[in-house]
Design a protein around this motif. Structure first.
Motif, PDB file in Angstrom:
ATOM      1  N   SER A  91     -10.329   8.190 -21.663  1.00 24.68           N
ATOM      2  CA  SER A  91     -10.046   7.565 -20.379  1.00 24.68           C
ATOM      3  C   SER A  91      -8.983   8.379 -19.661  1.00 24.68           C
ATOM      4  O   SER A  91      -8.289   9.207 -20.262  1.00 24.68           O
ATOM      5  CB  SER A  91      -9.584   6.112 -20.551  1.00 24.68           C
ATOM      6  OG  SER A  91      -8.351   6.050 -21.255  1.00 24.68           O
ATOM      7  N   LEU A  92      -8.868   8.130 -18.366  1.00 23.50           N
ATOM      8  CA  LEU A  92      -8.018   8.940 -17.498  1.00 23.50           C
ATOM      9  C   LEU A  92      -7.064   8.093 -16.676  1.00 23.50           C
ATOM     10  O   LEU A  92      -7.383   6.956 -16.307  1.00 23.50           O
ATOM     11  CB  LEU A  92      -8.882   9.740 -16.514  1.00 23.50           C
ATOM     12  CG  LEU A  92      -9.655  10.942 -17.041  1.00 23.50           C
ATOM     13  CD1 LEU A  92     -10.686  11.367 -16.012  1.00 23.50           C
ATOM     14  CD2 LEU A  92      -8.696  12.090 -17.346  1.00 23.50           C
ATOM     15  N   ASP A  93      -5.940   8.685 -16.338  1.00 19.72           N
ATOM     16  CA  ASP A  93      -5.073   8.144 -15.304  1.00 19.72           C
ATOM     17  C   ASP A  93      -5.520   8.705 -13.960  1.00 19.72           C
ATOM     18  O   ASP A  93      -6.040   9.827 -13.888  1.00 19.72           O
ATOM     19  CB  ASP A  93      -3.617   8.558 -15.573  1.00 19.72           C
ATOM     20  CG  ASP A  93      -2.658   8.007 -14.535  1.00 19.72           C
ATOM     21  OD1 ASP A  93      -2.446   6.785 -14.531  1.00 19.72           O
ATOM     22  OD2 ASP A  93      -2.131   8.801 -13.729  1.00 19.72           O
ATOM     23  N   ARG A  94      -5.321   7.940 -12.902  1.00 15.60           N
ATOM     24  CA  ARG A  94      -5.715   8.402 -11.570  1.00 15.60           C
ATOM     25  C   ARG A  94      -5.104   9.752 -11.243  1.00 15.60           C
ATOM     26  O   ARG A  94      -5.708  10.586 -10.565  1.00 15.60           O
ATOM     27  CB  ARG A  94      -5.285   7.374 -10.517  1.00 15.60           C
ATOM     28  CG  ARG A  94      -5.705   7.732  -9.091  1.00 15.60           C
ATOM     29  CD  ARG A  94      -5.011   6.818  -8.088  1.00 15.60           C
ATOM     30  NE  ARG A  94      -5.540   6.998  -6.743  1.00 15.60           N
ATOM     31  CZ  ARG A  94      -5.192   7.979  -5.920  1.00 15.60           C
ATOM     32  NH1 ARG A  94      -4.313   8.900  -6.318  1.00 15.60           N
ATOM     33  NH2 ARG A  94      -5.711   8.058  -4.706  1.00 15.60           N
ATOM     34  N   GLY A  95      -3.878  10.005 -11.703  1.00 19.56           N
ATOM     35  CA  GLY A  95      -3.176  11.231 -11.352  1.00 19.56           C
ATOM     36  C   GLY A  95      -3.435  12.408 -12.268  1.00 19.56           C
ATOM     37  O   GLY A  95      -2.811  13.469 -12.112  1.00 19.56           O
ATOM     38  N   THR A 114       0.836  -1.210   0.000  1.00 25.18           N
ATOM     39  CA  THR A 114       0.000   0.000   0.000  1.00 25.18           C
ATOM     40  C   THR A 114       0.863   1.249   0.000  1.00 25.18           C
ATOM     41  O   THR A 114       0.616   2.195  -0.766  1.00 25.18           O
ATOM     42  CB  THR A 114      -0.930   0.001   1.229  1.00 25.18           C
ATOM     43  OG1 THR A 114      -1.845  -1.092   1.107  1.00 25.18           O
ATOM     44  CG2 THR A 114      -1.721   1.301   1.316  1.00 25.18           C
ATOM     45  N   ASP A 115       1.895   1.273   0.836  1.00 27.93           N
ATOM     46  CA  ASP A 115       2.781   2.447   0.907  1.00 27.93           C
ATOM     47  C   ASP A 115       3.478   2.690  -0.423  1.00 27.93           C
ATOM     48  O   ASP A 115       3.579   3.839  -0.885  1.00 27.93           O
ATOM     49  CB  ASP A 115       3.810   2.270   2.026  1.00 27.93           C
ATOM     50  CG  ASP A 115       3.189   2.316   3.408  1.00 27.93           C
ATOM     51  OD1 ASP A 115       2.027   2.749   3.536  1.00 27.93           O
ATOM     52  OD2 ASP A 115       3.873   1.896   4.373  1.00 27.93           O
ATOM     53  N   GLY A 116       3.959   1.620  -1.052  1.00 23.33           N
ATOM     54  CA  GLY A 116       4.649   1.770  -2.335  1.00 23.33           C
ATOM     55  C   GLY A 116       3.727   2.276  -3.425  1.00 23.33           C
ATOM     56  O   GLY A 116       4.083   3.172  -4.204  1.00 23.33           O
ATOM     57  N   LEU A 117       2.524   1.729  -3.483  1.00 18.69           N
ATOM     58  CA  LEU A 117       1.564   2.173  -4.496  1.00 18.69           C
ATOM     59  C   LEU A 117       1.175   3.628  -4.288  1.00 18.69           C
ATOM     60  O   LEU A 117       1.043   4.398  -5.246  1.00 18.69           O
ATOM     61  CB  LEU A 117       0.319   1.286  -4.462  1.00 18.69           C
ATOM     62  CG  LEU A 117       0.525  -0.181  -4.860  1.00 18.69           C
ATOM     63  CD1 LEU A 117      -0.766  -0.971  -4.676  1.00 18.69           C
ATOM     64  CD2 LEU A 117       1.026  -0.303  -6.297  1.00 18.69           C
ATOM     65  N   ARG A 118       1.002   4.025  -3.035  1.00 12.84           N
ATOM     66  CA  ARG A 118       0.632   5.416  -2.761  1.00 12.84           C
ATOM     67  C   ARG A 118       1.766   6.367  -3.100  1.00 12.84           C
ATOM     68  O   ARG A 118       1.516   7.484  -3.581  1.00 12.84           O
ATOM     69  CB  ARG A 118       0.215   5.556  -1.295  1.00 12.84           C
ATOM     70  CG  ARG A 118      -1.183   5.002  -1.038  1.00 12.84           C
ATOM     71  CD  ARG A 118      -1.630   5.164   0.384  1.00 12.84           C
ATOM     72  NE  ARG A 118      -3.016   4.704   0.541  1.00 12.84           N
ATOM     73  CZ  ARG A 118      -3.567   4.358   1.681  1.00 12.84           C
ATOM     74  NH1 ARG A 118      -2.860   4.420   2.809  1.00 12.84           N
ATOM     75  NH2 ARG A 118      -4.821   3.954   1.732  1.00 12.84           N
ATOM     76  N   ALA A 125       1.488   6.863  -6.739  1.00 14.41           N
ATOM     77  CA  ALA A 125       0.295   7.647  -7.078  1.00 14.41           C
ATOM     78  C   ALA A 125       0.493   9.124  -6.806  1.00 14.41           C
ATOM     79  O   ALA A 125       0.068   9.979  -7.594  1.00 14.41           O
ATOM     80  CB  ALA A 125      -0.907   7.120  -6.298  1.00 14.41           C
ATOM     81  N   VAL A 126       1.138   9.458  -5.692  1.00 14.52           N
ATOM     82  CA  VAL A 126       1.378  10.864  -5.331  1.00 14.52           C
ATOM     83  C   VAL A 126       2.225  11.558  -6.387  1.00 14.52           C
ATOM     84  O   VAL A 126       2.081  12.768  -6.623  1.00 14.52           O
ATOM     85  CB  VAL A 126       2.046  10.943  -3.940  1.00 14.52           C
ATOM     86  CG1 VAL A 126       2.634  12.309  -3.687  1.00 14.52           C
ATOM     87  CG2 VAL A 126       1.029  10.598  -2.856  1.00 14.52           C
ATOM     88  N   LEU A 127       3.085  10.798  -7.054  1.00 17.41           N
ATOM     89  CA  LEU A 127       3.947  11.361  -8.096  1.00 17.41           C
ATOM     90  C   LEU A 127       3.326  11.230  -9.486  1.00 17.41           C
ATOM     91  O   LEU A 127       4.015  11.400 -10.501  1.00 17.41           O
ATOM     92  CB  LEU A 127       5.321  10.676  -8.066  1.00 17.41           C
ATOM     93  CG  LEU A 127       6.146  10.896  -6.795  1.00 17.41           C
ATOM     94  CD1 LEU A 127       7.454  10.103  -6.877  1.00 17.41           C
ATOM     95  CD2 LEU A 127       6.442  12.380  -6.580  1.00 17.41           C
ATOM     96  N   GLY A 128       2.033  10.925  -9.539  1.00 13.06           N
ATOM     97  CA  GLY A 128       1.350  10.850 -10.825  1.00 13.06           C
ATOM     98  C   GLY A 128       1.800   9.701 -11.699  1.00 13.06           C
ATOM     99  O   GLY A 128       1.721   9.783 -12.929  1.00 13.06           O
TER     100      GLY A 128
END
Length: 372
Positions: free
Chosen positions: A245-249, A49-53, A56-59
């Protein structure tokens, strides 16, 4: 073991909440959903979870000190543990399951550049579970000019085939995960017609805002910044016709634009933005849907559901549970169907869902080297 006409499949979904794995089992012939079995969610190890987040924070960029190979291995091992725990709890042996549909976890999605990246080792999962696996279900569509998303509309259509809710008046299935997407369906003379696309941000901005300001994902009621929302909805993405479609970031920097807002006002504003983007999707549909059914984590946010009803009136808004669907396992079920369709060589993406020029199959089949 199922017969050729009836296959039992496990679907695995790792969503943008980044906290766990949804596991579900269905039986299908690749066209119809013949039965729905058990489902359960299993938590990731905290380091996953920490690695994925952090990514994600860095787009979607991988931090220099993060070992992506090790993260992918642990993420896959967590899926192995989830499948084995699920099968033990519900009494399945490897020989009882024909195929696993393994989404992996999307860390970056940019179809305009021909890129969609899901991490997860399908061959390792197949060998460790003793069950054949289909994974990388998006890449063939992207390689052939499609968006690679959304993939779930074919499952929505399979569930609704023959349902009373489908008539010549369109209905919408609105999936509000990290990104929101819509499947609009209506009955035509030759079957169910489908249009689908990503509408805009979903829970991701709300969760990221809450994590930044309170340390945990949660929702607040506050004052909505209407001028901010109006500015955001002028961005080219919302005016662009589907497929899209979109990327989460994609909209991550929007959080910085309201940094001076209180936690409650920021959460309210981002929640209303998500609802407004969903409502704006009507501009890209042949006819506005008369009924909206919401799935994904967004359906559990009462403030978001209230905003949707206000914006979509006179249409009705309900959770997919009104259809007797299981909103917590819907995407995992969908990837079970997609794996079966892939194994049978059936299309999983379509011109009106991803923009592919023709219906396309997809996915990579990994045969288990331990299957008896």
């Amino acid at each position: 073991m199922a017969t050729a006409a009836r296959m039992r499949a496990i679907g695995l979904m790792s969503g943008t909440s980044m906290d766990g794995i949804d596991v579900a089992v269905i039986e299908t012939d690749g066209h119809r959903i013949l039965s729905l079995g058990q489902y359960k969610t299993y938590k990731y190890k905290q380091l996953v979870t920490d690695g994925l987040r952090r990514i994600a924070v860095l787009g979607g960029s991988v931090p220099p000190d993060l070992d992506l190979v090790a993260l992918e291995r642990q993420l896959t091992d967590d899926h192995v543990e989830a499948v084995k725990s699920f099968m033990e709890e519900f009494g399945y042996a490897p020989a009882d399951i024909d195929i696993i549909g393994f989404h992996g976890h999307t860390i970056y999605h940019n179809p305009a550049a021909g890129i969609t990246t899901q991490i997860g080792d399908g061959q390792h999962l197949a060998n460790a579970t003793g069950i054949d696996v289909v994974y990388q279900l998006r890449i063939n569509d992207v390689k052939n000019g499609g968006q690679g998303a959304p993939l779930v509309p074919v499952y929505h259509a399979a569930l609704l085939e023959g349902a009373n809710e489908i008539s010549e008046n369109p209905v919408a299935i609105l999936n509000i995960g990290g990104v929101s997407n819509i499947t609009c369906l209506w009955r035509a003379h030759d079957g169910i017609e489908v249009v689908a696309f990503d509408t805009g941000p979903g829970n991701a901005l709300i969760d990221d805002w809450a994590l930044r300001h309170t340390g945990k994902p949660c929702d607040y009621n506050g004052t909505i910044d209407t001028p901010f929302i109006e500015r955001v909805l002028q961005k080219p993405y919302f005016r662009r016709s589907p497929p899209k479609s979109l990327d989460r970031g994609e909209f991550l920097k929007l959080i910085d634009e309201i940094e001076t807002h209180s936690p409650a006002d920021g959460a309210a504003t981002l929640t209303y933005l998500t609802a407004s983007a969903c409502a704006a999707a009507r501009e890209h549909l042949p006819t506005p849907p008369v009924r909206w059914f919401v799935t994904g984590g967004g359906r559990s946010n009462p403030t978001l559901m209230k905003y949707l009803q206000n914006l979509l009136t006179p249409a009705t808004v309900d959770s997919v549970e009104r259809l007797n669907w299981r909103g917590d396992s819907l995407e995992a079920e969908a990837f079970a169907l997609l794996a079966v369709r892939s194994k049978l060589g059936l299309p999983i993406t379509f011109p009106k869902t991803t923009g592919a020029k023709v219906p396309l199959t997809g996915g990579i089949l990994c045969r288990s080297n331990t299957r008896s």
